[in-house]
Design a protein around this motif. Sequence first.
Motif, PDB file in Angstrom:
ATOM      1  N   PRO A  35       0.804  -1.239   0.000  1.00  0.00           N
ATOM      2  CA  PRO A  35       0.000   0.000   0.000  1.00  0.00           C
ATOM      3  C   PRO A  35       0.831   1.283   0.000  1.00  0.00           C
ATOM      4  O   PRO A  35       0.336   2.336  -0.421  1.00  0.00           O
ATOM      5  N   ASP A  36       2.076   1.194   0.452  1.00  0.00           N
ATOM      6  CA  ASP A  36       2.893   2.395   0.604  1.00  0.00           C
ATOM      7  C   ASP A  36       3.900   2.601  -0.525  1.00  0.00           C
ATOM      8  O   ASP A  36       4.571   3.636  -0.568  1.00  0.00           O
ATOM      9  N   LEU A  37       4.035   1.638  -1.415  1.00  0.00           N
ATOM     10  CA  LEU A  37       5.051   1.721  -2.458  1.00  0.00           C
ATOM     11  C   LEU A  37       4.534   2.455  -3.686  1.00  0.00           C
ATOM     12  O   LEU A  37       3.391   2.267  -4.098  1.00  0.00           O
ATOM     13  N   ASP A  38       5.388   3.281  -4.267  1.00  0.00           N
ATOM     14  CA  ASP A  38       5.076   4.030  -5.486  1.00  0.00           C
ATOM     15  C   ASP A  38       5.103   3.047  -6.657  1.00  0.00           C
ATOM     16  O   ASP A  38       6.134   2.436  -6.952  1.00  0.00           O
ATOM     17  N   PHE A  39       3.976   2.905  -7.342  1.00  0.00           N
ATOM     18  CA  PHE A  39       3.819   1.891  -8.377  1.00  0.00           C
ATOM     19  C   PHE A  39       3.211   2.528  -9.624  1.00  0.00           C
ATOM     20  O   PHE A  39       2.301   3.347  -9.527  1.00  0.00           O
ATOM     21  N   GLY A  40       3.724   2.163 -10.781  1.00  0.00           N
ATOM     22  CA  GLY A  40       3.204   2.696 -12.040  1.00  0.00           C
ATOM     23  C   GLY A  40       4.073   2.225 -13.186  1.00  0.00           C
ATOM     24  O   GLY A  40       4.837   1.264 -13.053  1.00  0.00           O
ATOM     25  N   LEU A  41       4.003   2.886 -14.324  1.00  0.00           N
ATOM     26  CA  LEU A  41       4.833   2.504 -15.453  1.00  0.00           C
ATOM     27  C   LEU A  41       6.295   2.846 -15.199  1.00  0.00           C
ATOM     28  O   LEU A  41       6.610   3.953 -14.742  1.00  0.00           O
ATOM     29  N   ILE A  42       7.171   1.893 -15.473  1.00  0.00           N
ATOM     30  CA  ILE A  42       8.612   2.070 -15.294  1.00  0.00           C
ATOM     31  C   ILE A  42       9.346   1.579 -16.546  1.00  0.00           C
ATOM     32  O   ILE A  42       8.840   0.750 -17.297  1.00  0.00           O
ATOM     33  N   HIS A  43      10.563   2.059 -16.732  1.00  0.00           N
ATOM     34  CA  HIS A  43      11.385   1.611 -17.853  1.00  0.00           C
ATOM     35  C   HIS A  43      11.876   0.188 -17.621  1.00  0.00           C
ATOM     36  O   HIS A  43      11.900  -0.638 -18.534  1.00  0.00           O
ATOM     37  N   ALA A  44      12.337  -0.097 -16.392  1.00  0.00           N
ATOM     38  CA  ALA A  44      12.755  -1.430 -15.939  1.00  0.00           C
ATOM     39  C   ALA A  44      14.111  -1.889 -16.471  1.00  0.00           C
ATOM     40  O   ALA A  44      14.545  -2.998 -16.136  1.00  0.00           O
ATOM     41  N   ASP A  45      14.792  -1.075 -17.269  1.00  0.00           N
ATOM     42  CA  ASP A  45      16.101  -1.498 -17.782  1.00  0.00           C
ATOM     43  C   ASP A  45      17.006  -0.296 -18.032  1.00  0.00           C
ATOM     44  O   ASP A  45      17.685  -0.220 -19.068  1.00  0.00           O
ATOM     45  N   LEU A  46      17.036   0.628 -17.088  1.00  0.00           N
ATOM     46  CA  LEU A  46      17.868   1.823 -17.256  1.00  0.00           C
ATOM     47  C   LEU A  46      19.315   1.536 -16.859  1.00  0.00           C
ATOM     48  O   LEU A  46      19.877   2.125 -15.939  1.00  0.00           O
TER      49      LEU A  46
END
Length: 308
Positions: A178-189
Amino acid sequence: MEGSAWSLVAARENRVYRVDHPGGRHALRLHRPGYRSDAELRSELQWVEAVSQGGLSVPLPVPSISGDFLVTVDGCQIDLVHWLDGRQMGATGVPLALDNRTGLFRSIGQEMARLHRASDAWSPAADFTRPAWDRAGLLGAAPLWGRFWENASLSPADRDLLCQFRSRADQALKELQPDLDFGLIHADLVRENLLIDGDRIQLIDFDDGGFGYRLFDLATTLGKTLSEPDFDDLKAALVEGYRAVRPLDTTHLDLFMALRATTYVGWIISRLNEEGAEERSARFIRDATDRVQTWMAQDHAPGSRRTA
């Protein structure tokens, strides 16, 4: 594109060609068979177009004559994006040779935060689909990059350690969700996917991008920087740059450093027959066990929220 000059520039997960055309330079991507569905690739290209409109420097997709971003030729998925000038920040396993190192990492943090901000501001279509680097995608029965605890190169002790980590980390994510920032990410920077063009940081290769924890993006960049002598300064600069654009709680960054490290142990499993794979697997296992031990050495009493 008929009559254009072309050359192979990358043959990693996808085959990427540089195409020089009177109208400009482009990157032509031939996607690895079976890795992404047509829907996932179209979603990726729509997302990249959206974040470009949000002010990021990313490789914009070019539509075909029919107006499609993605075409299939003899079963091969192909797309075309604008070529971005600049040089890669570095190569994995090679010490970084950079001027103003902390300044650069501060800029990377800012660009990463802008990506997350632009992604949150965008409303994707109902059929948008991308992989999820969530609890199941990292630790479930079928993680996105493979069952890391089943890597044949693991010693019994290392396998036991990773299995313990999997159980504890799964419980930690369950509590923290519930506390973690979640959304679209690049995932391979990683450094190969960060192009430097003067003062501008450009992000390329969204092939693994999807839904995930924002800390995962930071962990991916930092995980390839652990051997740098000024790692602590680079880490501080990355976080500082990110927070200059948008807030982010980094209390649990060590957990995501460990999670990211284990994904490579799973990723190499299907490639162990390739040249040099055994050495790479051994390196991934060393990195993962180090990161896992760092996190597990901290306070992880059942029910505790102090998981970093």
